[in-house]
Motif scaffolding. Structure first.
Motif, mmCIF file in Angstrom:
data_model
loop_
_atom_site.group_PDB
_atom_site.id
_atom_site.type_symbol
_atom_site.label_atom_id
_atom_site.label_comp_id
_atom_site.label_asym_id
_atom_site.label_seq_id
_atom_site.Cartn_x
_atom_site.Cartn_y
_atom_site.Cartn_z
ATOM 1 N N GLY A 13 0.691 -1.085 0.209
ATOM 2 C CA GLY A 13 0.372 0.449 0.272
ATOM 3 C C GLY A 13 0.862 1.250 0.083
ATOM 4 O O GLY A 13 1.998 1.205 -0.578
ATOM 5 N N LEU A 14 0.244 2.455 0.573
ATOM 6 C CA LEU A 14 1.504 2.946 0.635
ATOM 7 C C LEU A 14 2.163 3.230 1.250
ATOM 8 O O LEU A 14 3.706 3.826 0.905
ATOM 9 C CB LEU A 14 0.243 5.138 0.960
ATOM 10 C CG LEU A 14 0.543 6.363 1.133
ATOM 11 C CD1 LEU A 14 1.324 7.059 0.179
ATOM 12 C CD2 LEU A 14 0.010 6.893 2.198
ATOM 13 N N SER A 74 3.848 -3.514 6.640
ATOM 14 C CA SER A 74 2.916 -3.246 6.164
ATOM 15 C C SER A 74 1.581 -3.850 5.650
ATOM 16 O O SER A 74 1.466 -3.504 4.766
ATOM 17 C CB SER A 74 3.848 -2.200 4.820
ATOM 18 O OG SER A 74 2.900 -0.965 5.043
ATOM 19 N N VAL A 75 0.955 -4.089 6.864
ATOM 20 C CA VAL A 75 -0.150 -4.926 6.982
ATOM 21 C C VAL A 75 -0.726 -3.478 7.686
ATOM 22 O O VAL A 75 -0.628 -2.982 8.485
ATOM 23 C CB VAL A 75 -0.884 -5.552 6.657
ATOM 24 C CG1 VAL A 75 0.192 -6.329 5.630
ATOM 25 C CG2 VAL A 75 -0.247 -5.551 8.271
ATOM 26 N N PRO A 76 -2.372 -3.172 7.540
ATOM 27 C CA PRO A 76 -3.642 -3.037 8.821
ATOM 28 C C PRO A 76 -3.231 -3.887 9.690
ATOM 29 O O PRO A 76 -2.993 -4.967 9.970
ATOM 30 C CB PRO A 76 -4.710 -3.146 8.300
ATOM 31 C CG PRO A 76 -5.294 -3.580 7.012
ATOM 32 C CD PRO A 76 -3.539 -3.974 6.850
ATOM 33 N N THR A 77 -3.118 -2.963 11.828
ATOM 34 C CA THR A 77 -2.445 -3.078 12.514
ATOM 35 C C THR A 77 -2.870 -4.759 12.491
ATOM 36 O O THR A 77 -2.090 -6.025 13.688
ATOM 37 C CB THR A 77 -3.295 -1.981 13.819
ATOM 38 O OG1 THR A 77 -2.568 -0.971 13.409
ATOM 39 C CG2 THR A 77 -2.585 -2.893 15.255
ATOM 40 N N LEU A 78 -4.317 -5.179 13.016
ATOM 41 C CA LEU A 78 -5.426 -6.129 12.861
ATOM 42 C C LEU A 78 -5.281 -7.118 12.634
ATOM 43 O O LEU A 78 -4.839 -8.168 12.384
ATOM 44 C CB LEU A 78 -6.433 -6.221 13.267
ATOM 45 C CG LEU A 78 -6.721 -4.973 14.576
ATOM 46 C CD1 LEU A 78 -8.775 -5.493 14.637
ATOM 47 C CD2 LEU A 78 -6.143 -5.280 15.814
ATOM 48 N N GLY A 135 -2.546 2.921 -1.451
ATOM 49 C CA GLY A 135 -2.690 1.626 -2.980
ATOM 50 C C GLY A 135 -1.501 2.128 -3.287
ATOM 51 O O GLY A 135 -0.607 2.984 -2.913
ATOM 52 N N VAL A 136 -1.178 1.110 -4.061
ATOM 53 C CA VAL A 136 0.268 1.165 -4.646
ATOM 54 C C VAL A 136 0.103 1.748 -5.284
ATOM 55 O O VAL A 136 1.822 2.343 -5.032
ATOM 56 C CB VAL A 136 0.760 -0.546 -5.752
ATOM 57 C CG1 VAL A 136 0.079 -0.784 -6.546
ATOM 58 C CG2 VAL A 136 2.363 -0.106 -5.536
ATOM 59 N N GLU A 137 -0.279 2.650 -5.926
ATOM 60 C CA GLU A 137 -0.183 3.232 -6.691
ATOM 61 C C GLU A 137 -0.018 4.560 -6.264
ATOM 62 O O GLU A 137 0.530 5.910 -7.493
ATOM 63 C CB GLU A 137 -1.881 3.571 -7.802
ATOM 64 C CG GLU A 137 -1.828 2.868 -8.033
ATOM 65 C CD GLU A 137 -2.757 1.000 -7.824
ATOM 66 O OE1 GLU A 137 -3.457 1.494 -6.483
ATOM 67 O OE2 GLU A 137 -3.739 0.268 -8.517
ATOM 68 N N ALA A 138 -0.139 5.412 -4.550
ATOM 69 C CA ALA A 138 0.162 5.927 -4.446
ATOM 70 C C ALA A 138 1.709 6.249 -3.816
ATOM 71 O O ALA A 138 1.948 7.194 -3.064
ATOM 72 C CB ALA A 138 -0.583 6.275 -3.241
ATOM 73 N N SER A 139 2.381 5.463 -4.385
ATOM 74 C CA SER A 139 3.838 4.749 -3.112
ATOM 75 C C SER A 139 4.686 6.213 -4.188
ATOM 76 O O SER A 139 4.319 6.851 -5.499
ATOM 77 C CB SER A 139 4.144 4.167 -4.449
ATOM 78 O OG SER A 139 3.617 2.953 -4.247
ATOM 79 N N ASN A 140 5.112 6.766 -2.811
ATOM 80 C CA ASN A 140 5.799 8.422 -2.765
ATOM 81 C C ASN A 140 7.232 7.856 -2.615
ATOM 82 O O ASN A 140 7.373 8.191 -1.029
ATOM 83 C CB ASN A 140 5.216 9.178 -1.881
ATOM 84 C CG ASN A 140 6.110 10.420 -2.165
ATOM 85 O OD1 ASN A 140 6.245 10.401 -2.705
ATOM 86 N ND2 ASN A 140 5.558 11.745 -1.590
#
Length: 742
Positions: A13-14, A74-78, A135-140
């Motif tokens: 993701g981001l 790098s995934v949501p906490t839960l 999302g991966v598209e937002a990678s900066n």
């Protein structure tokens, strides 16, 4: 650069995608592998070039990994728990694992449960960065540049693993800090999780308000800016709230309580208390902004991040002009203290907006006093009376200000609550037993570190008794501390001075209507009185004026006038000593303002001669000696200072610091236990160390006027503690000064 081996990023993701993109941009590792649940995400990441390889399960690349490689979760906490279970099943123990979850306690507990212990190579972390995009598209690749990453090492961690994780984040431009796991979750609950709760709740509330259909259409910029975070990933923030449930609930409860209190104040139209809430919030936010510039989340880290400030001063020049230096620091401190303890309102003009005086002001804000300003030297203090201070929520941090700590200890000794006084690294090395021991004699329980060093924990609630105290060493701060404690003590508190010291406390107490007795060198107060709010006009600080007085006195062709300077008889030692050395110095337009004598001081160049400084003048010029020793270095013959042992326990050992600096600049001198001998001569150029002492720094700055080469003065950041506009005024009157920050 290829400092890292392989980095595997689980979750593209981001957060994960931006780390991959940043590492690629920096060329920081040999290979970047992405792991994503969906094949489409893997293909998109490969197409964008953020990873070198992409798979849908970590087991597909486990055999490629070995010692020194890093896996970043790098995934949501839960969802972290499920990933940790996968890693345990297939990843070798010498591979380093780290994560980016916003809640560290839940991850720590999951890791312990899954492994049965905490692995040495599992390093918990949290990058403080993001955007509304996902999302991966937002990678900066620049997402982490100048942003913070908090690493929360466990005692079981391998030091090499922690170092490797630090290096990974630093490679993408992040600033890496360390915190304890539980501290992290409490801090983030208040500073990140609670704001998201409020933003989501506010938008949800207004979105369902049928009476406000145009709220969003006509919303002002402030509403849009604040509620921007309500556009964040809802599922991610749901998980964060549940994972950090206890700390989030505590933060919500505290906020709800304070919001209810503010509602009640508005309902009662209590303008003063509303002002207090808003003023405290404004200045707390301003301090937070400064912290964001170069300070750490955790206070033990702050002093390691101060900027290195270096003054480079060209030789020669003349001093000319007419200037007013900032307000007197000693009087600024006391105006806030007594104004806060008074009944009614105190209006202050000429307040010194330096860090030391601001530390005192903030301490009283932290104890519930409503203070407006400072605004161009104007401050309004709404006094709460001698017994109206409130217990602060935490330690009172006074930075580098010894005056704040020593005088506050006297006031806090008389309160009903326990308090703690802390300071920066420099202040934490300075002994406080000179005030702590006599306060103990008055019945106060005070705890300090070894040899009486801060922090000071003052246990209030004791019944104080007045004492007769003979000071072994002249000190205005010790005297003032005991007199302020005496306002709360049964009977009379009497202080006997071995030599006169500045009497600002006594003068100001009288100005607030409190009776103070003096007979010769004995000053005393009794409890039972009250302070009444008043107006105070603070004169310019003679200690700050001293640097320009000495500058003109040593530099041929100079002529300067310093206006509205306080010439309190207990502070005028610098004037007397310079005159004894032959300075052409005159006092003009003498007058009295608010109980303090003031004058315009004019200094024109005249050759100086070395003298034996009279010991009766030493207490009257104790803070001015660093600058006076520059005058001694430029004088003909020998200058001898004795009876000045107090200089060894200031911000630094000022005697030794000046001796070292003068020696480095070619001046013959010898330090003694209670003073120094300086033989006048030709100052050379060179590099000197200020020892983080503002007066040492400013003294060697003016020395360049008579030097044969440029002088570099190191570690000058603390100049702002007493003289915020020193650099500007120095340049204005003719000193060629450059400032460099690293």
């Amino acid at each position: 650069m290829t400092g890292l081996n392989k980095v595997v990023i689980v979750g593209l993701g981001l957060i994960g995608g931006s780390l991959a993109a940043g590492l690629q941009k920096a060329g920081a590792c040999q290979k970047i592998i992405g792991v994503a649940r969906r094949e489409e995400t893997c293909q998109q990441a490969l197409k964008m070039g953020v990873v070198d390889q992409a798979v849908t399960h970590i087991s597909e690349v486990a055999s490629e990994l070995g010692k020194g490689d890093i896996v970043f979760i790098s995934v949501p906490t839960l969802t972290v728990r499920a990933i940790v279970e996968q890693l345990k099943a297939c990843i070798p123990s010498d591979v380093i694992i780290t994560d980016g979850a916003s809640v560290k306690g839940s991850v720590r507990d999951d890791v312990r449960e899954i492994y049965g212990h905490f692995p040495a190579n599992f390093v918990l972390g949290h990058p403080i960065a993001g955007s509304e995009q996902s999302g991966v598209e937002a990678s900066n690749p620049d997402l982490y540049v100048k942003h913070r990453v908090i690493v929360t090492p466990m005692p079981q961690n391998n030091a090499e693993a922690v170092t490797a994780v630090r290096a990974m984040w630093q490679a993408v431009g992040a600033e890496v800090l360390e915190m304890e796991v539980d501290d992290h979750d409490v801090v983030l609950a208040s500073t990140s999780h609670l704001p998201h709760v409020i933003a989501y709740s506010l938008v949800d509330t207004l979105a369902h308000d049928s009476h406000n259909e145009n709220i969003f259409r006509y919303a002002a910029g402030g509403f849009r800016d604040f509620t921007r975070i309500a556009s964040s990933d809802a599922i991610m923030w749901r998980d964060i709230m549940l994972a950090n449930k206890r700390s989030v609930l505590d933060a919500i409860d505290l906020f709800s309580s304070n919001l209810s209190r503010l509602r009640a104040l508005i309902d009662k139209e209590d303008a003063t208390e509303i002002t207090g809430v808003f003023t405290r919030a404004k200045f707390a936010r301003d301090r937070f902004t400064k912290m964001l510039e170069h300070k750490a989340y955790s206070s033990p880290m702050q002093n390691t991040e101060e900027k290195l400030v270096v003054y480079t001063v060209a030789p020669g020049g003349q001093i000319k002009g007419r200037i007013r230096v900032p307000g007197d620091k000693s009087i600024s401190h006391r105006s806030i203290m007594l104004g806060s303890l008074a009944e009614g309102t105190t209006h202050i003009e000429g307040f010194l907006e330096g860090e030391d005086a601001l530390a005192t002001l903030q301490a009283f804000r932290d104890m519930g006093v409503v203070i407006e300003g400072p605004e161009q030297g104007t401050v309004t203090v709404h006094g709460v009376g001698l017994k109206g201070l409130q217990k602060p929520s935490g330690a009172l941090y006074v930075g580098n200000s010894g005056t704040s700590m020593r005088l506050l200890s006297g006031i806090l000794a008389g309160q009903s609550f326990q308090s703690e006084l802390t300071g920066d690294v420099s202040l934490s090395k300075r002994p406080m037993n000179r005030v702590a021991n006599p306060l103990r004699d008055m019945g106060v329980t005070i705890d300090t570190e070894e040899n009486g060093r801060p922090p000071m924990v003052i246990n209030g609630g004791s019944a104080l008794k007045g004492i007769n105290y003979e000071m072994p060493m002249a000190s205005a701060q010790v005297k003032s501390c005991l007199l302020l404690a005496g306002l709360y003590a049964e009977g009379e508190t009497t202080v006997t001075e071995p030599a006169p010291t500045r009497d600002h406390t006594e003068r100001m107490l009288r100005g607030f209507g409190y009776n103070v007795q003096r007979e010769g060198n004995v000053v005393s107060v009794k409890s039972g009185g009250k302070l009444t709010g008043t107006d105070i006009d603070i004169p310019a600080d003679i200690s700050s004026a001293t640097f320009f007085m000495v500058a003109a006195a040593i530099c041929p062709g100079s002529d300067i006038t310093l206006t509205h300077v306080g010439i309190n008889p207990t502070r005028i030692g610098v004037v007397n000593i310079l005159r004894l050395m032959g300075a052409n110095l005159s006092l003009e337009n003498e007058r009295e303002v608010g109980g303090e004598p003031v004058a315009d001081i004019r200094v024109q160049y005249a050759p100086l001669k070395g003298i034996q400084i009279p010991e009766d003048q030493v207490p009257l010029a104790i803070d001015e000696f660093p600058a006076l020793l520059i005058a001694a270095a430029c004088a003909e013959g020998k200058t001898v200072l004795t009876g000045a042992e107090e200089l060894r326990v200031k911000e630094t050992d000022r005697i030794q610091a000046m001796a070292d600096g003068l020696t480095a600049l070619g001046i013959e001198c010898e330090s003694t236990p209670d003073g120094i001998i300086v033989v006048g001569g030709q100052l050379t150029g060179g590099t000197v160390e200020s020892c983080h002492d503002h007066r040492i720094a400013m003294s060697f700055t003016i020395a360049a006027l008579r030097a044969s080469g440029a002088i570099q003065v190191n570690n000058c950041a603390n100049v702002t503690t007493s003289f915020p506009n020193f650099v500007d005024l120095a340049r204005e009157v003719g000193i060629s000064l450059e400032v460099n920050c690293a």
